[in-house]
Structures are given as C-alpha cells and as structure tokens.
Design an enzyme around this catalytic site. Structure first.
Site, PDB file in Angstrom:
ATOM      1  N   GLY A  87       0.856  -1.199   0.000  1.00  0.00           N
ATOM      2  CA  GLY A  87       0.000   0.000   0.000  1.00  0.00           C
ATOM      3  C   GLY A  87       0.882   1.235   0.000  1.00  0.00           C
ATOM      4  N   ARG A  93      -0.026  -1.906  -4.915  1.00  0.00           N
ATOM      5  CA  ARG A  93       0.504  -2.888  -5.855  1.00  0.00           C
ATOM      6  C   ARG A  93       0.449  -4.285  -5.257  1.00  0.00           C
ATOM      7  NH1 ARG A  93       5.215  -0.666  -7.222  1.00  0.00           N
ATOM      8  NH2 ARG A  93       4.827  -0.151  -9.392  1.00  0.00           N
ATOM      9  N   GLU A 206      10.510  -1.060   6.330  1.00  0.00           N
ATOM     10  CA  GLU A 206      10.557  -0.950   4.864  1.00  0.00           C
ATOM     11  C   GLU A 206      12.015  -0.941   4.403  1.00  0.00           C
ATOM     12  OE1 GLU A 206       8.140   2.345   3.555  1.00  0.00           O
ATOM     13  OE2 GLU A 206       8.803   2.122   1.488  1.00  0.00           O
ATOM     14  N   ILE A 231      21.482   0.214   1.101  1.00  0.00           N
ATOM     15  CA  ILE A 231      20.451   0.597   0.135  1.00  0.00           C
ATOM     16  C   ILE A 231      19.885   1.971   0.479  1.00  0.00           C
ATOM     17  CG2 ILE A 231      18.600  -0.649   1.355  1.00  0.00           C
ATOM     18  CD1 ILE A 231      18.011  -1.460  -1.830  1.00  0.00           C
ATOM     19  N   GLU A 233      16.712   4.247  -0.832  1.00  0.00           N
ATOM     20  CA  GLU A 233      15.518   4.247  -1.697  1.00  0.00           C
ATOM     21  C   GLU A 233      14.923   5.647  -1.712  1.00  0.00           C
ATOM     22  OE1 GLU A 233      12.833   0.822  -0.320  1.00  0.00           O
ATOM     23  OE2 GLU A 233      14.109   1.353   1.347  1.00  0.00           O
ATOM     24  N   ALA A 239      12.005   8.473   1.962  1.00  0.00           N
ATOM     25  CA  ALA A 239      13.290   7.926   1.487  1.00  0.00           C
ATOM     26  C   ALA A 239      13.861   7.082   2.622  1.00  0.00           C
ATOM     27  CB  ALA A 239      14.244   9.064   1.146  1.00  0.00           C
TER      28      ALA A 239
HETATM   29  N1  LIG Z   1       8.131   3.514 -14.261  1.00  0.00           N
HETATM   30  C1  LIG Z   1       8.363   4.582 -13.531  1.00  0.00           C
HETATM   31  N2  LIG Z   1       8.950   5.655 -14.078  1.00  0.00           N
HETATM   32  C2  LIG Z   1       9.205   6.750 -13.356  1.00  0.00           C
HETATM   33  N3  LIG Z   1       8.916   6.863 -12.040  1.00  0.00           N
HETATM   34  C3  LIG Z   1       8.319   5.836 -11.453  1.00  0.00           C
HETATM   35  C4  LIG Z   1       8.016   4.642 -12.156  1.00  0.00           C
HETATM   36  N4  LIG Z   1       7.442   3.778 -11.288  1.00  0.00           N
HETATM   37  C5  LIG Z   1       7.384   4.395 -10.100  1.00  0.00           C
HETATM   38  N5  LIG Z   1       7.904   5.626 -10.191  1.00  0.00           N
HETATM   39  C6  LIG Z   1       8.043   6.596  -9.107  1.00  0.00           C
HETATM   40  O1  LIG Z   1       8.839   5.977  -8.110  1.00  0.00           O
HETATM   41  C7  LIG Z   1       8.349   6.325  -6.823  1.00  0.00           C
HETATM   42  C8  LIG Z   1       8.103   5.091  -6.059  1.00  0.00           C
HETATM   43  O2  LIG Z   1       7.185   4.320  -6.796  1.00  0.00           O
HETATM   44  P1  LIG Z   1       6.342   3.236  -6.065  1.00  0.00           P
HETATM   45  O3  LIG Z   1       5.415   2.662  -7.040  1.00  0.00           O
HETATM   46  O4  LIG Z   1       7.250   2.359  -5.328  1.00  0.00           O
HETATM   47  O5  LIG Z   1       5.574   4.264  -5.133  1.00  0.00           O
HETATM   48  P2  LIG Z   1       4.985   4.090  -3.750  1.00  0.00           P
HETATM   49  O6  LIG Z   1       5.171   2.714  -3.251  1.00  0.00           O
HETATM   50  O7  LIG Z   1       3.612   4.557  -3.898  1.00  0.00           O
HETATM   51  O8  LIG Z   1       5.869   5.132  -2.941  1.00  0.00           O
HETATM   52  P3  LIG Z   1       6.252   5.090  -1.392  1.00  0.00           P
HETATM   53  O9  LIG Z   1       7.313   4.062  -1.286  1.00  0.00           O
HETATM   54  O10 LIG Z   1       6.763   6.449  -1.085  1.00  0.00           O
HETATM   55  O11 LIG Z   1       5.015   4.746  -0.669  1.00  0.00           O
HETATM   56  C9  LIG Z   1       7.133   7.201  -7.032  1.00  0.00           C
HETATM   57  O12 LIG Z   1       7.551   8.498  -6.907  1.00  0.00           O
HETATM   58  C10 LIG Z   1       6.715   6.917  -8.451  1.00  0.00           C
HETATM   59  O13 LIG Z   1       6.146   8.049  -9.044  1.00  0.00           O
END
Ligand SMILES: Nc1ncnc2c1ncn2[C@@H]1O[C@H](COP(=O)(O)OP(=O)(O)OP(=O)(O)O)[C@@H](O)[C@H]1O
Length: 545
Positions: A87, A93, A206, A231, A233, A239
């Site tokens: 989440g 996802r 995380e 790492i 992130e 972050a």
């Molecule tokens: N294919 C992609 N191209 C560019 N940026 C991306 C892509 N996929 C994800 N991101 C960016 O990477 C970051 C992390 O993506 P992720 O899908 O892991 O987000 P999240 O899990 O919702 O974030 P958080 O870890 O902060 O909760 C976000 O800022 C997202 O916009």
C-alpha cells in the site's frame, strides 16, 4: 531367532516310545497350535506361503515408502505462492511471488513471470474520506491474484497487506478505518488471511526489507556483514537509508537481523516527507510562501520563480496522483517556470536540511535525524533509478554525469523537451529537472558522496530479481517460517513442506505394521495331533470360526 526357539519347543514334546501306550487309536491328543512358527519345520508345504506373504509385504512396504518419499519431496519442491500487497503513497501494488523450497531449505523464486505484479492508482491514503471505496481498488488486485494462483492453492496462499508512507502520513484513526475496510475485503478473498496481516509497517521495516532483497539478489545475505551492500531508496513520499554500520547507534535507529551464522547490525531510517513527489510538492508550496524564493530580486514581485521547472512551461492546475494531496497541486499561475539546475539544487538542499539546527548531540546528514557515516557500497533504487534511466546513465554512473544531464534538462525550453519526449506524459516529464537536482543535493551535498564516487549503483533489479521491499518482506517471513519448522517437527511432518528422516521412519513403521497384520491375518490356523497308529505328529488346518 524365533524359529530356533520355536523348533526347540516342538522338539521338546514327549517323544513317542517304540511301545506306544495302549489307547483307543481313534482318540487323538489334540494341541491347537497358536505358535505357527513351531510348525514351519514340521510341515514345509503349509509353512511356505507365509514367508512369501511376509516378503511381498516388505517389498510392498518399501515400494510404498519409496512412493511416499517421492511424493513428499516432490510436494515440498512444488510451486508455492505468496502474496504481498504494497500500500504505497502513489498506488497499491499486488505482488504474487511463486517459489519453491529446495532440499537445503532455500527459497527459490521464479521471476520469469514478470507480469506477477499489478498496480492501481491512487494509493490507499486517497480513501480517507470514503474508506469503503477501498474495496474497488483492492477487488481489482485480488482478481489479478486469483488468476495467478491455481484455485486449489488459494486456501494455503498467504496474503498480507503492508501500507507505507502514504498511510503513515494520515492520523492513526483514519489509518485504522482504511485498514479495517481492507481486512473486510481480504477476509473473503479466498486466500489465507489473518486480520493482523493488514498493517502499516514502519519506515525502518521498509528499509530493512529493501536491504534484505538487495543482499539476497547480490548473494551476500548469509555472508560476512562487511561484504553486504547498503540501500538508499527514493520513494514517492519517503526515502529510506539502510546499511551495516560498525558505529555506535541509538537503539531507535539500530536493527539487528540474523541470517545463517551472521548477525547484521543495521542502521535503518525512513525519512518521511523526503520522497521525491512529496519533496517536489513541498518545494512548490515553499516557493509560494516565499520561504526561500530565489525570485527575491525578481522584478515580478507578485510572481515566484520556480527554478525546478524548465522555462516555457505553462502553469496550469494539475492534479497529482498522490492520494494524500487532497487539494489541487499548488502549481498555480503564481509560479513562473525558469529552470536553473544550480538554483533548484540549492532549493532542494534547503528542504533536506530543514530542522538541522535541532541536531546537536550527533551528526545529521539529512534533516535533524541521526545517521552514521556511510559504509561500503550502495544501491540507489526507485526514483534514483528512474531518474538515471530517464537520463540514460550507466548503472555505475558518477553523480557528475547526472549533474551535467540535469543542468542541460533544467536549462532547456519546455516545448523542445516535450517534442523530444513525446511518449512521456507531461506530469512525469515535469519532475526530472527537480529530481536530478534533488538527487545531487541528497547524495552529494547532504550524504557527502563524491561526484566521481563509484560506490553507488542506480538499479531497480539485480539479474532478474526486482529490488522491491515487498520481496524482502516475503523472504524474511518465509525464512523465519522455515527456521521455525526446523524445531517444530510436528508441523514439519504434517505440513508436508519439509519431509524429514523422522517422518520417513514413521511412515515406514506404519506400513510394516500393516503388512505384518495382513500376513498374520492370512496365516492358517493349524492343529497338531499325534497319530498313535502312524506313530508321528500330523499337522492339519482348522477353519476360522
Ligand atoms: N516507471 C516509472 N517511471 C518513473 N517513475 C516511477 C516509475 N514507477 C514508479 N515511479 C516513481 O517511483 C516512486 C516510487 O514508486 P512506487 O510505485 O514504489 O511508489 P509508492 O510505493 O507509492 O511510494 P512510497 O514508497 O513512497 O510509498 C514514485 O515516486 C513513483 O512516481
């Protein structure tokens, strides 16, 4: 042994004398034989079937044993599934992991199925005002999961929901409401689920999960802690920085993880609000509040210069996909796009150092939070990787390469950039000036990584293994479960996940007992009589009554 003993018993019967006693010849002394072994030597024809039955029983037992061994081992190595729902702040996802456990109790994943994850937008945090609506977005993900896992394995496939920075930003009451709605959906998903499996994980968890998957992929998990890779992130809202450190650390930042014969002392911290999307949004808000607008000397006093957006960009109301940003983006007509990498970098640095004055007892590289000196090599993932990919940098690129690419991009005209990157949507293209400057401000200006340092690699996978914290969480849980089974032999036997020598012996004993019972049941009931006329013993079968 038994046969010898038995013979002795028969032989010990009173031997007939040459002068048999004067008795009625048709009167027999009858002695029902319950000790069949006593008769094998007396009547070979009748005793023959029993050893055959016994031999056949043993062979059958061994065959069954062999089959059950193969069955158990093949079931232990058969494909299993595990589901983690991440989440996140920008979306939710689902990850469907397919794996098997090999004989050395190692998890072996199958990553060929790249489509085993699916993301829906917006994130869970967007459902604050209408938590019940969460079921729609989760429903889509569950449908995907059900297609990936064979129906007969749904019941044994564990599903966990772990929410991160997006929900962390909400107050606890709202978090609980959203989580409760998620639980309602997951309880009836068909997969194995317990209420406590839907939770908001800490940022430090995380980070640790991300560190685990990175070192699992690099093959350093279970080895010398000094050979591991740290790492960093850069997510959407937060972050995380996680690495093995030999420095003393306050317990709040210290995590200890055991794998194999090694214990890893990790520094792990999640910097909430330092994710790329939230930082970008904060920057725009700060510019409007004139906190540190570089337009102080601007002629347009009512306008605020945005150094992180290439010139020519027409300000318009845009709706960011971040769930927790309920209102429209603050990118309004008050901002004037005037891309300049150095100024953007300075603005980013001010964000990163906000509150640093509160940091008195120890060294802080980011904000007011303790961090030991970076140690060893690092993988920089998520937005670090996406930004380096956008600028077509090598995996082991220098920060100076990113700086040059950022300078060029920020200084470019928006219309030219749009033409050059037609496949990207405007909102995405808009972030790369800021992201290049933010990364240099974070890694070089804040963490002190030299512009030509080779310790950092930008990556989102190693070989074919995705560097996703959700996979790290799954590895940690599955490994702990396997370790638990080693001591819990009852579970081991009945779960069939890990057949042991004990279970083999137990099954063997049961089969032998069954075979022995059958042979005993089939054994003829015999009686032995002494024929006075013939002067010898006669053995004959008697019917079962
Ligand atoms: N294919 C992609 N191209 C560019 N940026 C991306 C892509 N996929 C994800 N991101 C960016 O990477 C970051 C992390 O993506 P992720 O899908 O892991 O987000 P999240 O899990 O919702 O974030 P958080 O870890 O902060 O909760 C976000 O800022 C997202 O916009």
């Amino acid at each position: 042994m038994r046969r010898l003993h038995a013979r002795k018993r028969v032989d010990s019967k009173p031997k007939p004398t040459t002068d048999p006693p004067k008795m009625d010849p048709i009167k027999f002394q009858s002695r029902p034989s319950s000790r069949s072994t006593a008769l094998f030597s007396r009547n070979p024809r009748q005793s023959r079937p029993t050893p055959y039955v016994f031999a056949i029983s043993i062979v059958t037992s061994l065959a069954l044993l062999g089959f059950s061994y193969i069955f158990l081992f093949s079931s232990a190595e058969s494909t299993k599934f595990g589901i983690i729902i991440d989440g996140g702040s920008t979306g939710t996802r689902i990850h469907v992991f397919r794996y098997r456990v090999d004989r050395s109790k190692t998890l072996v994943f199958d990553f060929k199925q790249v489509s085993d994850s699916l993301k829906v937008n917006p994130g869970l945090s967007a459902y604050g005002e209408q938590p019940e609506a969460v079921s729609d977005s989760l429903g889509e993900l569950l449908e995907f999961g059900r297609k990936k896992v064979p129906k007969e394995q749904w019941g044994e496939t564990e599903i966990r929901l772990m929410a991160t920075a997006g929900l962390r930003l909400l107050d606890v009451e709202l978090q609980d409401k959203i989580l409760e709605e998620c639980r309602k959906v997951l309880r009836v998903s068909g997969f194995k689920f317990h209420d406590e499996w839907a939770s908001v994980i800490t940022g430090s968890d995380e980070g640790v999960y991300a560190w685990i998957v990175a070192n699992y992929a690099l093959g350093t998990l279970g080895g010398n802690p000094l050979d591991t890779t740290g790492i960093i992130e850069l997510g959407g809202a937060s972050a995380q920085v996680t690495f093995v450190s030999s420095e003393f650390m306050p317990s709040k930042f210290s995590r200890s993880i055991k794998f194999g014969n090694f214990t890893y002392n990790l520094y792990s911290h999640s910097f909430l609000h330092f994710g790329l999307d939230v930082a970008h949004e904060s920057l725009r808000e700060t510019l409007i509040k004139r906190d540190f607008s570089p337009a102080a000397d601007s002629l347009h006093k009512e306008m605020y210069i945005d150094p992180c957006t290439p010139k020519g960009y027409l300000p318009r109301s845009s709706n960011l996909s971040l769930g927790f940003v309920a209102e429209k983006s603050k990118y309004s007509s008050e901002l004037q796009a005037r891309g300049n990498f150095s100024e953007c970098r300075s603005a980013a640095l001010r964000l990163l150092h906000k509150g640093k004055e509160k940091c008195s007892n120890y060294h802080c590289y980011l904000g007011s939070v303790f961090m030991p000196k970076l140690q060893g090599n690092f993988l920089a993932t998520e937005n670090f990787f996406y930004t380096s990919k956008f600028f077509r940098l090598r995996q082991r690129a220098f920060l100076s390469d990113l700086m040059m690419a950022g300078q060029h991009f920020c200084g470019e005209d928006w219309s030219k950039l749009k033409k050059k990157h037609q496949s990207l949507d405007e909102e995405e293209l808009l972030r790369y000036c800021f992201s290049s400057a933010y990364i240099v401000a974070l890694l070089h200006d804040s963490l002190g990584i030299a512009l030509d340092d080779e310790r950092i690699s930008f990556a989102n996978q190693v070989e074919n293994i995705p560097l996703d914290w959700a996979l790290g969480a799954f590895i940690l849980q599955s490994t702990a479960k396997l370790d638990g089974q080693e001591t819990d032999w009852i579970t081991t036997i009945f779960s069939g996940e890990s057949p042991t020598l004990f279970s083999m012996v137990a099954i063997s004993a049961i089969l032998m007992f069954v075979a022995w019972s059958i042979s005993k049941w089939r054994k003829p009931q015999l009686k032995t009589v002494y024929d006075l006329e013939k002067g010898r013993y006669i053995v004959s079968r008697i019917g079962r009554s």
